[in-house]
Design an enzyme around this catalytic site. Sequence first.
Site, PDB file in Angstrom:
ATOM      1  N   GLU A  42       0.878  -1.162   0.000  1.00 26.62           N
ATOM      2  CA  GLU A  42       0.000   0.000   0.000  1.00 26.62           C
ATOM      3  C   GLU A  42       0.919   1.217   0.000  1.00 26.62           C
ATOM      4  OE1 GLU A  42      -2.829   0.001   3.306  1.00 26.62           O
ATOM      5  OE2 GLU A  42      -3.469   1.956   2.529  1.00 26.62           O
ATOM      6  N   ARG A  46       5.068 -12.570   9.827  1.00 29.32           N
ATOM      7  CA  ARG A  46       5.779 -11.316   9.578  1.00 29.32           C
ATOM      8  C   ARG A  46       7.183 -11.417  10.139  1.00 29.32           C
ATOM      9  NH1 ARG A  46       1.742  -7.377   8.846  1.00 29.32           N
ATOM     10  NH2 ARG A  46       3.150  -5.607   8.777  1.00 29.32           N
ATOM     11  N   LYS A  57       4.545   0.879  10.061  1.00 27.36           N
ATOM     12  CA  LYS A  57       4.686   2.078   9.230  1.00 27.36           C
ATOM     13  C   LYS A  57       4.275   3.321  10.009  1.00 27.36           C
ATOM     14  CE  LYS A  57       3.415   0.038   4.852  1.00 27.36           C
ATOM     15  NZ  LYS A  57       2.343   0.073   3.865  1.00 27.36           N
TER      16      LYS A  57
HETATM   17  P1  ATP Z   1      -0.212  -1.558   6.615  1.00 26.45           P
HETATM   18  O1  ATP Z   1      -0.525  -1.612   8.054  1.00 26.45           O
HETATM   19  O2  ATP Z   1      -0.122  -0.191   6.078  1.00 26.45           O
HETATM   20  O3  ATP Z   1      -0.987  -2.521   5.762  1.00 26.45           O
HETATM   21  P2  ATP Z   1       1.996  -3.282   5.987  1.00 26.45           P
HETATM   22  O4  ATP Z   1       3.347  -3.284   6.629  1.00 26.45           O
HETATM   23  O5  ATP Z   1       1.172  -4.500   6.017  1.00 26.45           O
HETATM   24  O6  ATP Z   1       1.288  -2.045   6.610  1.00 26.45           O
HETATM   25  P3  ATP Z   1       1.721  -3.281   3.128  1.00 26.45           P
HETATM   26  O7  ATP Z   1       2.084  -2.226   2.170  1.00 26.45           O
HETATM   27  O8  ATP Z   1       0.306  -3.707   3.229  1.00 26.45           O
HETATM   28  O9  ATP Z   1       2.240  -2.803   4.528  1.00 26.45           O
HETATM   29  O10 ATP Z   1       2.649  -4.540   2.882  1.00 26.45           O
HETATM   30  C1  ATP Z   1       2.951  -5.048   1.615  1.00 26.45           C
HETATM   31  C2  ATP Z   1       3.264  -6.497   1.725  1.00 26.45           C
HETATM   32  O11 ATP Z   1       4.368  -6.705   2.584  1.00 26.45           O
HETATM   33  C3  ATP Z   1       2.103  -7.273   2.300  1.00 26.45           C
HETATM   34  O12 ATP Z   1       1.931  -8.443   1.560  1.00 26.45           O
HETATM   35  C4  ATP Z   1       2.523  -7.567   3.705  1.00 26.45           C
HETATM   36  O13 ATP Z   1       1.941  -8.746   4.159  1.00 26.45           O
HETATM   37  C5  ATP Z   1       4.041  -7.663   3.577  1.00 26.45           C
HETATM   38  N1  ATP Z   1       4.683  -7.305   4.831  1.00 26.45           N
HETATM   39  C6  ATP Z   1       4.499  -6.187   5.545  1.00 26.45           C
HETATM   40  N2  ATP Z   1       5.217  -6.202   6.674  1.00 26.45           N
HETATM   41  C7  ATP Z   1       5.897  -7.374   6.689  1.00 26.45           C
HETATM   42  C8  ATP Z   1       6.821  -7.993   7.599  1.00 26.45           C
HETATM   43  N3  ATP Z   1       7.177  -7.399   8.737  1.00 26.45           N
HETATM   44  N4  ATP Z   1       7.305  -9.196   7.263  1.00 26.45           N
HETATM   45  C9  ATP Z   1       6.952  -9.801   6.117  1.00 26.45           C
HETATM   46  N5  ATP Z   1       6.094  -9.281   5.224  1.00 26.45           N
HETATM   47  C10 ATP Z   1       5.569  -8.078   5.498  1.00 26.45           C
END
Ligand code: ATP
Length: 567
Positions: free
Chosen positions: A43, A268, A278
């Site tokens: 996102e 994660r 974020k």
């Molecule tokens: P938000 O709370 O804004 O959704 P987010 O960290 O999930 O934050 P995204 O942009 O939705 O951000 O994440 C993009 C991709 O990265 C998603 O598929 C998410 O599952 C993955 N992702 C995010 N954080 C992690 C992490 N700490 N470890 C592994 N994958 C991650």
Amino acid sequence: MQDIAKPEEEKPTRSLNFIEEIIEEDIRNGVNESRVHTRFPPEPNGYLHIGHAKSICLNFGLGKKYHGKTNLRFDDTNPVKEDVEYVDSIMEDVKWLGFDWEDRLFFASDYFEQLYEYAVILIRKGSAYVCDMTAEEISETRGTPTRAGKESPFRSRSVEENLDLFARMRAGEFPDGTRVLRARIDMGSPNMHMRDPVLYRILHAHHHRTGSQWCIYPMYDFAHGQSDSIEKITHSICTLEFEVHRPLYEWFIREIGIYAPRQIEFARLNVTYTVMSKRKLLELVRDGNVKGWDDPRMPTICGLRRRGFTPESIRNFAETIGVAKRDNVIDVSLLEFCIREDLNKRANRLMAVLNPVRVIIDNYPDDLVEEMESVSNPEDESKGKRRMPFSKNLLIEREDFMEDPPNKFFRLAPGREVRLKAAYIIRCESVVKDPETGEITEIHCTYDPLTKSGMPESNRKVKGTLHWVSEKQAVKAEIRLYDRLFTKENPDDLEEGRTYKDYLNPDSLKTITGFIEPAVGSAGILDKFQFERTGYFSVDHDSTSENLVFNRVVPLKDSWAKVEKVK
Ligand code: ATP
Ligand code: MG
């Protein structure tokens, strides 16, 4: 850059992780004609961090390993928090990590029209309705995990009325927050996500791509799974928190009657001594706790890049930690290990003195300057040799001298001998101190001309080997020493009445002046070196030819410790 991780070739003995097992089984069973198509779906509401890097390496890595494809898709459904600045930075980071989405760059906002039509399909089936309750009322009537929610009084609206109201929502007839479109599922479901979730909200906001074309926006949950479906993603890999959303995603796909991707959840990545949300990273930037998203103390990809991490080290880290089914925390020292291992192979060596004290070789000719020679990188002969000037006035590290040393101190002390790397063996004869502070200002030594590096006498046994620079020719540089951003292993594990910011490390950045051998020359931005015995350093963006600025990537475990430990 171009040699993207090749799991088959590089790690022939690693056993399959659980995602690979699922994919290989699908391939064997001919599911989706044995195609593999993954995506990385950020996102654009912040900069990417090391957790995202894990997801990028996983998705693009699987695409490559199984000769499939990987899309980059921005899930840009929330115009209020999203921005092109983030889109650009995310593309830059994915590329820098060494991955290529080729011509498959997509945006959920490209599907807004299609998603709208999907919503109309649901309305026509009686599976969605326009609800006039406020956000508060909706939330109050949702119930709790153990208590069923209450059905909306608008739940039984006719299909015609719903179609009409939804079209008028789109046409901009209603102000923000006055109506939403909800799925008609089950207010009594034990899964809260199934309790008539909101699909569309009214939001008269400018979108970074669609401008003012829309005043209703799909919720993330209504866009994400259908976007995967539209792109014919075979394996939708996401993090564990989406496990509970899976029944909802499957419900949408089934009700609309479209292609169904297979969702697989993994844990994660969390790393010690940092935060990964974020929202918190944004707060650190906005509140000035760090200097920006690319502050070298940040766990962001741009921060790691600026600090001097290489894409190879991050890919190797992602591969090493593997894929877990349960949440876990990875020790930051593993990331540091990966960058050390990589820079050990690729970084040229230099001598740099970070906390200098003057050494004067009393019996060395006043004006003589000799050129000493040393290998650029003992791990890589092809890097050749470098030359460094040696003269009467030198600088060594203050920590490498003790006036009254304990037994095990094998460096310089009165009456003791040490080897100056690639130069001579010297002996300390006396010291000069500042009469007021008592601080040592000069260490007077003699050298033995027969011990010049390369000559037979140079092999004479001495216990310590020190790095040094010739004072006159040394290049001054600003050196930024970084430590962990937080003092607590898990800054999110809060004690009563505290916030994660209470655990910020006040000493996470220390700026000093270092003195580097002239071979550093006009090092360019992001050039990386090993300062012998000290650590790995990378040239910062702020560096100019007049004022060199280095970031410490990671300290070095004293690689000459072996020599010093010999009894
Ligand atoms: P938000 O709370 O804004 O959704 P987010 O960290 O999930 O934050 P995204 O942009 O939705 O951000 O994440 C993009 C991709 O990265 C998603 O598929 C998410 O599952 C993955 N992702 C995010 N954080 C992690 C992490 N700490 N470890 C592994 N994958 C991650
Ligand atoms: Mg997310």
